[in-house]
Design an enzyme around this catalytic site. Structure first.
Site, PDB file in Angstrom:
ATOM      1  N   LYS A  89       0.829  -1.210   0.000  1.00 31.28           N
ATOM      2  CA  LYS A  89       0.000   0.000   0.000  1.00 31.28           C
ATOM      3  C   LYS A  89       0.869   1.269   0.000  1.00 31.28           C
ATOM      4  O   LYS A  89       2.079   1.201   0.271  1.00 31.28           O
ATOM      5  CB  LYS A  89      -0.931  -0.049   1.212  1.00 31.28           C
ATOM      6  CG  LYS A  89      -1.967  -1.179   1.160  1.00 31.28           C
ATOM      7  CD  LYS A  89      -2.899  -1.114   2.370  1.00 31.28           C
ATOM      8  CE  LYS A  89      -3.995  -2.163   2.306  1.00 31.28           C
ATOM      9  NZ  LYS A  89      -4.941  -2.021   3.455  1.00 31.28           N
TER      10      LYS A  89
ATOM     11  N   TYR B  60     -12.589  -2.841  -3.492  1.00 26.37           N
ATOM     12  CA  TYR B  60     -13.151  -2.790  -2.135  1.00 26.37           C
ATOM     13  C   TYR B  60     -14.685  -2.769  -2.165  1.00 26.37           C
ATOM     14  O   TYR B  60     -15.304  -2.135  -1.313  1.00 26.37           O
ATOM     15  CB  TYR B  60     -12.600  -1.585  -1.378  1.00 26.37           C
ATOM     16  CG  TYR B  60     -11.216  -1.789  -0.788  1.00 26.37           C
ATOM     17  CD1 TYR B  60     -10.902  -2.937  -0.047  1.00 26.37           C
ATOM     18  CD2 TYR B  60     -10.226  -0.827  -0.924  1.00 26.37           C
ATOM     19  CE1 TYR B  60      -9.641  -3.125   0.510  1.00 26.37           C
ATOM     20  CE2 TYR B  60      -8.954  -0.999  -0.365  1.00 26.37           C
ATOM     21  CZ  TYR B  60      -8.668  -2.149   0.355  1.00 26.37           C
ATOM     22  OH  TYR B  60      -7.428  -2.320   0.915  1.00 26.37           O
TER      23      TYR B  60
ATOM     24  N   ASN C 211      -2.057   0.067   7.099  1.00 26.93           N
ATOM     25  CA  ASN C 211      -1.529  -1.230   7.547  1.00 26.93           C
ATOM     26  C   ASN C 211      -0.671  -1.918   6.479  1.00 26.93           C
ATOM     27  O   ASN C 211      -0.531  -3.138   6.464  1.00 26.93           O
ATOM     28  CB  ASN C 211      -2.665  -2.132   8.028  1.00 26.93           C
ATOM     29  CG  ASN C 211      -3.734  -2.323   6.975  1.00 26.93           C
ATOM     30  OD1 ASN C 211      -3.589  -1.875   5.836  1.00 26.93           O
ATOM     31  ND2 ASN C 211      -4.804  -2.992   7.332  1.00 26.93           N
TER      32      ASN C 211
ATOM     33  N   HIS D 226      -2.067  -5.388   1.517  1.00 28.95           N
ATOM     34  CA  HIS D 226      -3.336  -6.089   1.291  1.00 28.95           C
ATOM     35  C   HIS D 226      -3.032  -7.497   0.816  1.00 28.95           C
ATOM     36  O   HIS D 226      -2.114  -7.701   0.022  1.00 28.95           O
ATOM     37  CB  HIS D 226      -4.167  -5.382   0.204  1.00 28.95           C
ATOM     38  CG  HIS D 226      -5.313  -6.221  -0.291  1.00 28.95           C
ATOM     39  ND1 HIS D 226      -6.517  -6.278   0.368  1.00 28.95           N
ATOM     40  CD2 HIS D 226      -5.420  -7.070  -1.360  1.00 28.95           C
ATOM     41  CE1 HIS D 226      -7.319  -7.117  -0.286  1.00 28.95           C
ATOM     42  NE2 HIS D 226      -6.671  -7.615  -1.330  1.00 28.95           N
TER      43      HIS D 226
ATOM     44  N   GLU E  63      -9.868 -10.378  -7.542  1.00 26.15           N
ATOM     45  CA  GLU E  63      -8.960  -9.225  -7.421  1.00 26.15           C
ATOM     46  C   GLU E  63      -7.847  -9.265  -8.475  1.00 26.15           C
ATOM     47  O   GLU E  63      -7.440  -8.221  -8.979  1.00 26.15           O
ATOM     48  CB  GLU E  63      -8.370  -9.192  -6.006  1.00 26.15           C
ATOM     49  CG  GLU E  63      -9.438  -8.907  -4.953  1.00 26.15           C
ATOM     50  CD  GLU E  63      -8.948  -9.087  -3.523  1.00 26.15           C
ATOM     51  OE1 GLU E  63      -7.733  -9.363  -3.321  1.00 26.15           O
ATOM     52  OE2 GLU E  63      -9.772  -8.944  -2.591  1.00 26.15           O
TER      53      GLU E  63
HETATM   54  P1  IDP Z   1      -7.850  -6.706   5.611  1.00 22.61           P
HETATM   55  O1  IDP Z   1      -7.020  -5.710   4.798  1.00 22.61           O
HETATM   56  O2  IDP Z   1      -7.096  -7.219   6.798  1.00 22.61           O
HETATM   57  O3  IDP Z   1      -8.455  -7.810   4.768  1.00 22.61           O
HETATM   58  P2  IDP Z   1     -10.499  -5.500   5.654  1.00 22.61           P
HETATM   59  O4  IDP Z   1     -11.486  -5.682   6.748  1.00 22.61           O
HETATM   60  O5  IDP Z   1     -10.760  -6.195   4.349  1.00 22.61           O
HETATM   61  O6  IDP Z   1      -9.061  -5.861   6.226  1.00 22.61           O
HETATM   62  O7  IDP Z   1     -10.411  -3.917   5.403  1.00 22.61           O
HETATM   63  C1  IDP Z   1      -9.807  -3.401   4.252  1.00 22.61           C
HETATM   64  C2  IDP Z   1      -8.920  -2.229   4.632  1.00 22.61           C
HETATM   65  O8  IDP Z   1      -9.720  -1.132   5.081  1.00 22.61           O
HETATM   66  C3  IDP Z   1      -7.973  -2.512   5.801  1.00 22.61           C
HETATM   67  O9  IDP Z   1      -6.787  -3.144   5.394  1.00 22.61           O
HETATM   68  C4  IDP Z   1      -7.712  -1.128   6.349  1.00 22.61           C
HETATM   69  O10 IDP Z   1      -6.741  -0.418   5.585  1.00 22.61           O
HETATM   70  C5  IDP Z   1      -9.071  -0.455   6.167  1.00 22.61           C
HETATM   71  N1  IDP Z   1      -9.936  -0.586   7.347  1.00 22.61           N
HETATM   72  C6  IDP Z   1     -10.538  -1.718   7.790  1.00 22.61           C
HETATM   73  N2  IDP Z   1     -11.286  -1.480   8.885  1.00 22.61           N
HETATM   74  C7  IDP Z   1     -11.155  -0.153   9.137  1.00 22.61           C
HETATM   75  C8  IDP Z   1     -11.713   0.711  10.148  1.00 22.61           C
HETATM   76  O11 IDP Z   1     -12.473   0.296  11.039  1.00 22.61           O
HETATM   77  N3  IDP Z   1     -11.339   2.021  10.099  1.00 22.61           N
HETATM   78  C9  IDP Z   1     -10.512   2.513   9.133  1.00 22.61           C
HETATM   79  N4  IDP Z   1      -9.993   1.737   8.156  1.00 22.61           N
HETATM   80  C10 IDP Z   1     -10.299   0.419   8.154  1.00 22.61           C
HETATM   81 MG    MG Z   2      -9.873  -7.667   3.220  1.00 21.32          MG
END
Ligand code: IDP
Ligand code: MG
Length: 144
Positions: free
Chosen positions: A14, A54, A121, A124, A135
């Site tokens: 990212k 997304y 984070n 992905h 994807e």
């Molecule tokens: P993942 O990346 O671990 O699969 P997902 O639930 O698919 O997590 O969420 C996609 C991305 O959206 C996350 O990697 C993060 O960058 C962002 N994200 C997820 N939950 C939150 C939240 O509660 N607040 C802000 N950003 C979030």
């Molecule tokens: Mg995810």
């Protein structure tokens, strides 16, 4: 004994990780575990591409902040291959929240909470074989 076909996963390094010069470190961990990198590109995603990627998150309150985060600079998109590569890479990456991700994982070792609306984070990884196929078609239409 028959050999099953190896699986594939879409990995995105990212924008926060690219900006911090962590692309090599993150892909190094994927390779060091033993997976093959089979496709790689640098791309600055458009909001349209992210809406496809997304789709499951579009209705969530934090969705606009994800778009802002993910369009803030280039990402490195990769496809990795190997048996159980989805499970293996998700394990390497650690859980979504970098503050809580265990040391030893990419998010646990290299990530933290920066107080931003979107959770930065670093990486992905597709969460199932079905998500990976969907994807990979979005990010690497030339592979399909
Ligand atoms: P993942 O990346 O671990 O699969 P997902 O639930 O698919 O997590 O969420 C996609 C991305 O959206 C996350 O990697 C993060 O960058 C962002 N994200 C997820 N939950 C939150 C939240 O509660 N607040 C802000 N950003 C979030
Ligand atoms: Mg995810």
């Amino acid at each position: 004994m028959t050999n099953q076909a190896p699986g594939r996963i879409l990995i995105l390094v990212k924008p926060d990780a690219v900006e911090r010069r962590l692309t090599g470190e993150i892909l190094r961990r994927v390779e060091a575990k033993g997976y093959d990198l089979v496709a790689l590109k640098v791309v600055t995603p458009t909001p349209e591409l992210l809406a496809e990627h997304y789709a499951e998150h579009i209705a969530k309150p934090f969705y606009p902040s994800i778009v802002e985060y993910m369009t803030s600079g280039p990402v490195v998109a990769a496809v990795a291959s190997g048996h159980r590569v989805v499970e293996g890479c998700r394990s390497l990456m650690g859980p979504t929240e970098p503050t809580l991700a265990a040391p030893g994982t990419i998010r646990g070792d290299l990530g933290r909470d920066w107080g931003t609306d979107a959770m930065k984070n670093l990486v992905h990884g597709s969460d199932s074989d079905e998500s990976a196929a969907r994807e990979i078609a979005i990010w690497f239409p030339e592979l399909v």
